[in-house]
Write a protein that holds these residues in place. Structure first.
Motif, PDB file in Angstrom:
ATOM      1  N   VAL A  58      -8.831   8.530  -7.098  1.00 21.35           N
ATOM      2  CA  VAL A  58      -8.144   8.796  -5.849  1.00 21.35           C
ATOM      3  C   VAL A  58      -6.795   9.076  -6.326  1.00 21.35           C
ATOM      4  O   VAL A  58      -6.306   9.322  -7.560  1.00 21.35           O
ATOM      5  CB  VAL A  58      -7.749   7.304  -5.406  1.00 21.35           C
ATOM      6  N   ARG A  59      -5.941   9.606  -5.465  1.00 19.23           N
ATOM      7  CA  ARG A  59      -4.557  10.137  -5.817  1.00 19.23           C
ATOM      8  C   ARG A  59      -3.483   9.098  -5.450  1.00 19.23           C
ATOM      9  O   ARG A  59      -2.215   9.374  -5.700  1.00 19.23           O
ATOM     10  CB  ARG A  59      -4.127  11.263  -4.737  1.00 19.23           C
ATOM     11  N   ALA A  60      -3.786   7.942  -4.774  1.00 16.59           N
ATOM     12  CA  ALA A  60      -2.701   6.904  -4.467  1.00 16.59           C
ATOM     13  C   ALA A  60      -3.588   5.602  -4.092  1.00 16.59           C
ATOM     14  O   ALA A  60      -4.778   5.654  -4.077  1.00 16.59           O
ATOM     15  CB  ALA A  60      -1.961   7.173  -3.162  1.00 16.59           C
ATOM     16  N   ILE A  61      -2.927   4.548  -4.084  1.00 15.95           N
ATOM     17  CA  ILE A  61      -3.592   3.238  -4.249  1.00 15.95           C
ATOM     18  C   ILE A  61      -3.211   2.558  -2.516  1.00 15.95           C
ATOM     19  O   ILE A  61      -2.247   2.272  -2.249  1.00 15.95           O
ATOM     20  CB  ILE A  61      -3.165   2.136  -4.928  1.00 15.95           C
ATOM     21  N   ASP A 104       0.901  -1.115   0.141  1.00 11.13           N
ATOM     22  CA  ASP A 104       0.097  -0.151  -0.018  1.00 11.13           C
ATOM     23  C   ASP A 104       0.734   1.225  -0.017  1.00 11.13           C
ATOM     24  O   ASP A 104       1.970   1.151   0.533  1.00 11.13           O
ATOM     25  CB  ASP A 104      -0.864   0.023   1.366  1.00 11.13           C
ATOM     26  N   ASP A 105       0.515   2.389  -0.667  1.00 10.88           N
ATOM     27  CA  ASP A 105       1.156   3.604  -0.713  1.00 10.88           C
ATOM     28  C   ASP A 105       0.840   4.177   0.599  1.00 10.88           C
ATOM     29  O   ASP A 105      -0.168   4.232   1.300  1.00 10.88           O
ATOM     30  CB  ASP A 105       0.643   4.558  -1.801  1.00 10.88           C
ATOM     31  N   HIS A 106       2.149   4.731   1.064  1.00  8.94           N
ATOM     32  CA  HIS A 106       2.129   5.438   2.402  1.00  8.94           C
ATOM     33  C   HIS A 106       1.842   6.765   2.309  1.00  8.94           C
ATOM     34  O   HIS A 106       2.850   7.590   2.106  1.00  8.94           O
ATOM     35  CB  HIS A 106       3.395   5.006   3.071  1.00  8.94           C
ATOM     36  N   VAL A 107       0.497   7.270   2.308  1.00 11.50           N
ATOM     37  CA  VAL A 107       0.081   8.530   2.144  1.00 11.50           C
ATOM     38  C   VAL A 107      -1.115   8.691   3.014  1.00 11.50           C
ATOM     39  O   VAL A 107      -1.656   7.689   3.707  1.00 11.50           O
ATOM     40  CB  VAL A 107      -0.346   8.666   0.825  1.00 11.50           C
TER      41      VAL A 107
END
Length: 304
Positions: free
Chosen positions: A166-169, A151-154
């Motif tokens: 979305v802007r990240a997954i 997972d993207d850490h955002v």
């Protein structure tokens, strides 16, 4: 000659240079350490990429660190795409292709869970709410082979769908919008699919370069050497001035020019006085009377 280095100003300068050089040397070691970590990460990635494909439940985990260790392992799974829950990831520009989006579609499996699959990239205007022409997936069951991605850490808000974007997954954000559970900790970057879908640019692979860390480390060490060398040069320049100095100017610990000149004159007078009596001033007699400088030859009498 270098006694001025013990003055307060030069001691403070030396302490500053020592601190600056120490920080630069530490930053150099830090960059080299980051480079070592990068190389270790690349080795793990290469190992994972040639591993035998596994089922997603062998890699799914709620532990982010464990999911990172599994990145780029191959996963094979069979299921059906849920296009109603499909989202696009905005602002995914590809070099030489322009702006576009990544398409992420949940793949529902027989055990009731779903795996997020990044199916690929398609061109799109780089604006919110832009129309995107997304190829439809095959109807019915498909077999997917892909790479496990953590997972993207955002921030969570960046992964929560907003009008299908979305802007990240991340499974944390996407899972809140679904009425069925997801395989936790990561998603799949599509490598192969049977039957295939045309119209996508495949997801990007891993970046296995060494990065700029080595050159950054050398750069920081160069700054440290520059600081030490600069201190030495300034000290040498102070001890070996070029050209005449201004009147009255002196280096630390030295006499000024007028004082040195007066001392030299006194020393010369003392040496002269040691060999013969010092003559009185020409303007006075021995008894203190003024000397009459106006005289004629007739005034001088011969002896006898």
């Amino acid at each position: 000659m270098y006694r001025f280095l013990l003055t307060r100003r030069w001691i403070a300068f030396a302490l500053f240079v020592a601190l600056l050089s120490g920080v630069c040397i530490w930053l150099g070691f830090w960059q080299f350490g980051r480079g070592d970590l990068r190389e270790a990460r690349n080795e793990l990635t290469r190992h994972n990429m040639v591993s035998t494909p596994v089922a997603p439940d062998e890699l799914a985990t709620s532990d982010p660190d464990a999911s990172q260790q599994h990145e780029w392992r191959r996963v094979e799974v069979t299921g059906t795409y849920d296009t109603d829950a499909q989202v696009v990831v905005k602002y995914r520009t590809r070099e030489q292709r322009g702006p576009g989006v990544d398409v992420v579609t949940p793949l529902r499996t027989d055990d009731g869970r779903a795996l997020l699959v990044e199916r690929g990239w398609v061109p799109s205007a780089n604006t919110t709410g832009a129309e995107v022409d997304i190829p439809e997936p095959p109807a019915g069951e498909v077999t997917v082979l892909g790479w496990w991605r953590a997972d993207d850490h955002v921030p969570l808000s960046a992964t929560q769908p907003d009008e299908g974007q979305v802007r990240a997954i991340s499974t944390l954000g996407m899972g809140q919008a679904l009425d069925y559970p997801l395989y936790e900790g990561g998603y799949l970057a599509l490598e192969e699919q049977k039957p295939a879908t045309d119209g996508f640019v495949a997801p990007e692979g891993p970046e296995l370069g060494s990065g700029p860390h080595f050159f950054y480390g050398v750069q920081w060490w160069f700054f440290a050497a520059l600081a030490l060398g600069g201190y030495g040069w300034f000290a040498w320049a102070e001890a070996h001035p070029r050209g005449p100095r201004r009147a009255g100017h002196a280096r630390p610990g030295q006499r000024s020019v007028p004082a040195a000149r007066a001392a030299a004159e006194r020393a010369a007078a003392a040496r002269a006085g040691g060999s013969r009596p010092t003559a009185p001033p020409a303007s006075e007699r021995a008894d203190g009377a003024p000397v009459d400088r106006q005289h004629h030859a007739g005034d001088v009498r011969s002896g006898g």
